[in-house]
Motif scaffolding. Structure first.
Motif, PDB file in Angstrom:
ATOM      1  N   SER A  68     -12.543  -5.098  -1.847  1.00  0.00           N
ATOM      2  CA  SER A  68     -13.536  -6.012  -1.278  1.00  0.00           C
ATOM      3  C   SER A  68     -14.482  -5.310  -0.310  1.00  0.00           C
ATOM      4  N   HIS A  69     -13.979  -4.317   0.430  1.00  0.00           N
ATOM      5  CA  HIS A  69     -14.798  -3.530   1.355  1.00  0.00           C
ATOM      6  C   HIS A  69     -13.946  -2.369   1.861  1.00  0.00           C
ATOM      7  N   SER A  70     -14.534  -1.492   2.645  1.00  0.00           N
ATOM      8  CA  SER A  70     -13.846  -0.236   2.923  1.00  0.00           C
ATOM      9  C   SER A  70     -13.115  -0.171   4.257  1.00  0.00           C
ATOM     10  N   HIS A  71     -12.909  -1.289   4.930  1.00  0.00           N
ATOM     11  CA  HIS A  71     -12.080  -1.259   6.138  1.00  0.00           C
ATOM     12  C   HIS A  71     -10.671  -0.759   5.801  1.00  0.00           C
ATOM     13  N   TYR A  72     -10.027  -0.123   6.763  1.00  0.00           N
ATOM     14  CA  TYR A  72      -8.733   0.513   6.506  1.00  0.00           C
ATOM     15  C   TYR A  72      -7.646  -0.475   6.092  1.00  0.00           C
ATOM     16  N   ASP A  73      -7.717  -1.721   6.556  1.00  0.00           N
ATOM     17  CA  ASP A  73      -6.689  -2.703   6.199  1.00  0.00           C
ATOM     18  C   ASP A  73      -6.956  -3.336   4.827  1.00  0.00           C
ATOM     19  N   HIS A  74      -7.972  -2.839   4.130  1.00  0.00           N
ATOM     20  CA  HIS A  74      -8.269  -3.321   2.772  1.00  0.00           C
ATOM     21  C   HIS A  74      -8.384  -2.181   1.757  1.00  0.00           C
ATOM     22  N   LEU A  75      -8.486  -0.984   2.241  1.00  0.00           N
ATOM     23  CA  LEU A  75      -8.614   0.180   1.364  1.00  0.00           C
ATOM     24  C   LEU A  75      -7.796   1.321   1.964  1.00  0.00           C
ATOM     25  N   ASP A 111     -21.161  -2.108  -3.918  1.00  0.00           N
ATOM     26  CA  ASP A 111     -22.297  -1.200  -3.970  1.00  0.00           C
ATOM     27  C   ASP A 111     -22.294  -0.274  -2.752  1.00  0.00           C
ATOM     28  N   GLY A 112     -22.514   1.003  -3.004  1.00  0.00           N
ATOM     29  CA  GLY A 112     -22.574   1.992  -1.940  1.00  0.00           C
ATOM     30  C   GLY A 112     -21.282   2.742  -1.694  1.00  0.00           C
ATOM     31  N   LEU A 113     -20.180   2.312  -2.309  1.00  0.00           N
ATOM     32  CA  LEU A 113     -18.874   2.917  -2.027  1.00  0.00           C
ATOM     33  C   LEU A 113     -18.431   3.907  -3.102  1.00  0.00           C
ATOM     34  N   LYS A 114     -19.047   3.876  -4.267  1.00  0.00           N
ATOM     35  CA  LYS A 114     -18.570   4.721  -5.369  1.00  0.00           C
ATOM     36  C   LYS A 114     -18.634   6.207  -5.020  1.00  0.00           C
ATOM     37  N   ARG A 115     -19.708   6.636  -4.387  1.00  0.00           N
ATOM     38  CA  ARG A 115     -19.839   8.063  -4.083  1.00  0.00           C
ATOM     39  C   ARG A 115     -18.667   8.556  -3.237  1.00  0.00           C
ATOM     40  N   LYS A 116     -18.285   7.780  -2.240  1.00  0.00           N
ATOM     41  CA  LYS A 116     -17.148   8.156  -1.398  1.00  0.00           C
ATOM     42  C   LYS A 116     -15.857   8.212  -2.211  1.00  0.00           C
ATOM     43  N   MET A 117     -15.656   7.237  -3.088  1.00  0.00           N
ATOM     44  CA  MET A 117     -14.423   7.197  -3.865  1.00  0.00           C
ATOM     45  C   MET A 117     -14.347   8.363  -4.851  1.00  0.00           C
ATOM     46  N   THR A 158     -21.242   2.972   9.275  1.00  0.00           N
ATOM     47  CA  THR A 158     -21.252   1.519   9.447  1.00  0.00           C
ATOM     48  C   THR A 158     -22.199   0.859   8.446  1.00  0.00           C
ATOM     49  N   ASN A 159     -21.655  -0.051   7.656  1.00  0.00           N
ATOM     50  CA  ASN A 159     -22.429  -0.868   6.710  1.00  0.00           C
ATOM     51  C   ASN A 159     -23.213  -0.036   5.686  1.00  0.00           C
ATOM     52  N   THR A 160     -22.705   1.157   5.366  1.00  0.00           N
ATOM     53  CA  THR A 160     -23.354   1.960   4.320  1.00  0.00           C
ATOM     54  C   THR A 160     -22.822   1.615   2.933  1.00  0.00           C
ATOM     55  N   SER A 161     -21.857   0.732   2.854  1.00  0.00           N
ATOM     56  CA  SER A 161     -21.455   0.116   1.589  1.00  0.00           C
ATOM     57  C   SER A 161     -21.338  -1.378   1.838  1.00  0.00           C
ATOM     58  N   HIS A 162     -21.312  -2.154   0.755  1.00  0.00           N
ATOM     59  CA  HIS A 162     -21.334  -3.606   0.925  1.00  0.00           C
ATOM     60  C   HIS A 162     -19.910  -4.173   0.997  1.00  0.00           C
ATOM     61  N   TRP A 163     -19.810  -5.468   1.020  1.00  0.00           N
ATOM     62  CA  TRP A 163     -18.555  -6.204   1.132  1.00  0.00           C
ATOM     63  C   TRP A 163     -18.704  -7.488   0.327  1.00  0.00           C
ATOM     64  N   GLY A 164     -17.592  -8.075  -0.079  1.00  0.00           N
ATOM     65  CA  GLY A 164     -17.683  -9.306  -0.852  1.00  0.00           C
ATOM     66  C   GLY A 164     -16.345  -9.716  -1.409  1.00  0.00           C
ATOM     67  N   GLY A 165     -16.372 -10.650  -2.331  1.00  0.00           N
ATOM     68  CA  GLY A 165     -15.179 -11.129  -3.019  1.00  0.00           C
ATOM     69  C   GLY A 165     -15.366 -10.978  -4.524  1.00  0.00           C
ATOM     70  N   TYR A 166     -14.359 -11.425  -5.267  1.00  0.00           N
ATOM     71  CA  TYR A 166     -14.416 -11.305  -6.732  1.00  0.00           C
ATOM     72  C   TYR A 166     -14.001 -12.629  -7.376  1.00  0.00           C
ATOM     73  N   VAL A 167     -14.695 -12.976  -8.441  1.00  0.00           N
ATOM     74  CA  VAL A 167     -14.342 -14.143  -9.246  1.00  0.00           C
ATOM     75  C   VAL A 167     -13.928 -13.655 -10.631  1.00  0.00           C
ATOM     76  N   LEU A 168     -12.752 -14.094 -11.076  1.00  0.00           N
ATOM     77  CA  LEU A 168     -12.235 -13.741 -12.399  1.00  0.00           C
ATOM     78  C   LEU A 168     -12.295 -14.976 -13.287  1.00  0.00           C
ATOM     79  N   GLU A 169     -12.799 -14.812 -14.478  1.00  0.00           N
ATOM     80  CA  GLU A 169     -12.841 -15.930 -15.414  1.00  0.00           C
ATOM     81  C   GLU A 169     -12.704 -15.415 -16.841  1.00  0.00           C
ATOM     82  N   GLN A 170     -12.238 -16.300 -17.705  1.00  0.00           N
ATOM     83  CA  GLN A 170     -12.103 -15.968 -19.123  1.00  0.00           C
ATOM     84  C   GLN A 170     -13.492 -15.830 -19.722  1.00  0.00           C
TER      85      GLN A 170
END
Length: 346
Positions: free
Chosen positions: A110-117, A136-142, A182-194
């Motif tokens: 969801s975002h790159s804070h330590y308690d989530h990644l 968006d913005g996190l792939k390069r780091k990963m 700080t805020n160089t990548s985004h944050w959000g949630g995910y929706v899963l559907e068939q």
């Protein structure tokens, strides 16, 4: 080249002044916190989970980490099996030991804070077939960290894997891992559907996304999934915001995984974390049928305690007249099996 800095809807700021940090620190010292209550631990259904590829299941590992089985995919959200977060030890062991997690198809960040990644957890989970989905913005780091099978998404973009459509949706938060990102990548949630039940054309969906508006029949299309798995909404980390209503207009949500902790003091946390009352407000506004609380009872991130969060949630549930069966409080390691008819609206 200057780095892109990401923002919230309506540019809502989560910045805090040095004076506010000092005020919070003083308040933290004065509050007596009762951590005698701990989230119950359930023996995980490992044999069933390793064999299952048909039923929809949600197993709480702890904090914002879930093991989800959805339309044949094995998925983990925000993987954190760390024993400590900073100087604070974990309040309870992970619901499933990391070595016992079934092979994963997808990991959602969801975002790159330590308690989530947690990178050490990721390294133990990822195999050659695991796709890592990030904001968006996190792939390069990963990729620099060695995770080359990685896909990043902007808000409202989606990817289709097998029969599952995964959409990255907004949240109100922020992110940082170092003093300089700080805020160089985004944050959000995910929706899963068939996916195969959707009837809206790709062109219409793309146009709606560009205009930040739901397509004309977006609720109708997903409601046709009565014979398939419910639409799942993993909220991520968020303060209360108008996006709950917008997301509910786009998707016929069956189950919401909603944060309820790390909200106190409210004057300090309000822009980035929902209170239990705001969590229920967002749940109602999204039109979801079932809520599973998360983001409490694992780490001491703020000044609220697990018992306080659950007590306030229950008081507000009664005040709003929400049926008790619609709020499913899980223990660590507990699996919620979702029959496909459970999410249908009455």
């Amino acid at each position: 080249m200057p780095k892109i800095r990401y923002n919230n809807i309506d540019n809502v700021s989560t910045d805090k002044t040095l004076k506010e940090f000092k005020q919070w620190r003083e308040q933290r010292r004065s509050k007596v916190k009762d951590y005698s209550y701990t989230v119950p631990k359930h023996p995980p259904e490992l044999d069933y989970l390793h064999a299952n590829r048909d039923e929809t299941t949600i197993t709480w590992i702890g904090h914002s980490t879930f093991f989800i089985q959805y339309y044949g995919l094995n998925i983990v959200t925000d993987p954190v099996w760390a024993e400590k977060m900073g100087f604070q030890r974990r309040l309870g062991a992970p619901g499933i030991p990391i070595q016992d997690i079934p092979p994963l198809d997808v990991i959602l960040i969801s975002h790159s804070h330590y308690d989530h990644l947690h990178l050490a957890s990721l390294r133990k989970l990822v195999t050659a077939k695991t796709l890592l989905i990030v904001p968006d913005g996190l792939k390069r780091k990963m990729v620099r960290k060695g995770f080359h099978r990685c896909h990043e998404m902007k808000w409202w973009e989606h990817i289709v894997l097998g029969g599952v459509k995964i959409t990255f949706v907004p949240a109100q938060h922020w992110t940082r891992r170092t003093l300089f990102d700080t805020n160089t990548s985004h944050w959000g949630g995910y929706v899963l559907e068939q996916h195969h039940a959707l009837t809206t054309s790709a062109e219409e969906s793309a146009a709606a996304s560009e205009q930040n508006e739901p397509s004309s029949d977006s609720r109708t299309q997903t409601s046709q999934q009565s014979e398939g798995p419910p639409v799942l909404y993993f909220v991520g980390d968020t303060g209360y915001f108008q996006g709950f209503k917008t997301i509910g207009e786009r998707f016929d949500i069956g189950v919401t995984l909603m944060p309820i902790g790390a909200y106190e003091p409210e004057w300090f946390m309000t822009s980035q974390h929902v209170t239990p009352e705001e969590a229920l407000q967002g749940f109602v506004e999204s039109g979801s049928q079932l809520m599973v609380p998360m983001h409490y009872g694992t780490f001491k991130l703020a000044d609220d305690t697990p018992k306080e969060a659950l007590d306030r949630l229950e008081v507000e549930r009664e005040r709003l007249g929400i049926h008790k069966e619609r709020i499913r409080v899980l223990g660590h390691g507990e699996t919620l099996r979702i029959r496909h008819e459970d999410h249908r609206k009455s």
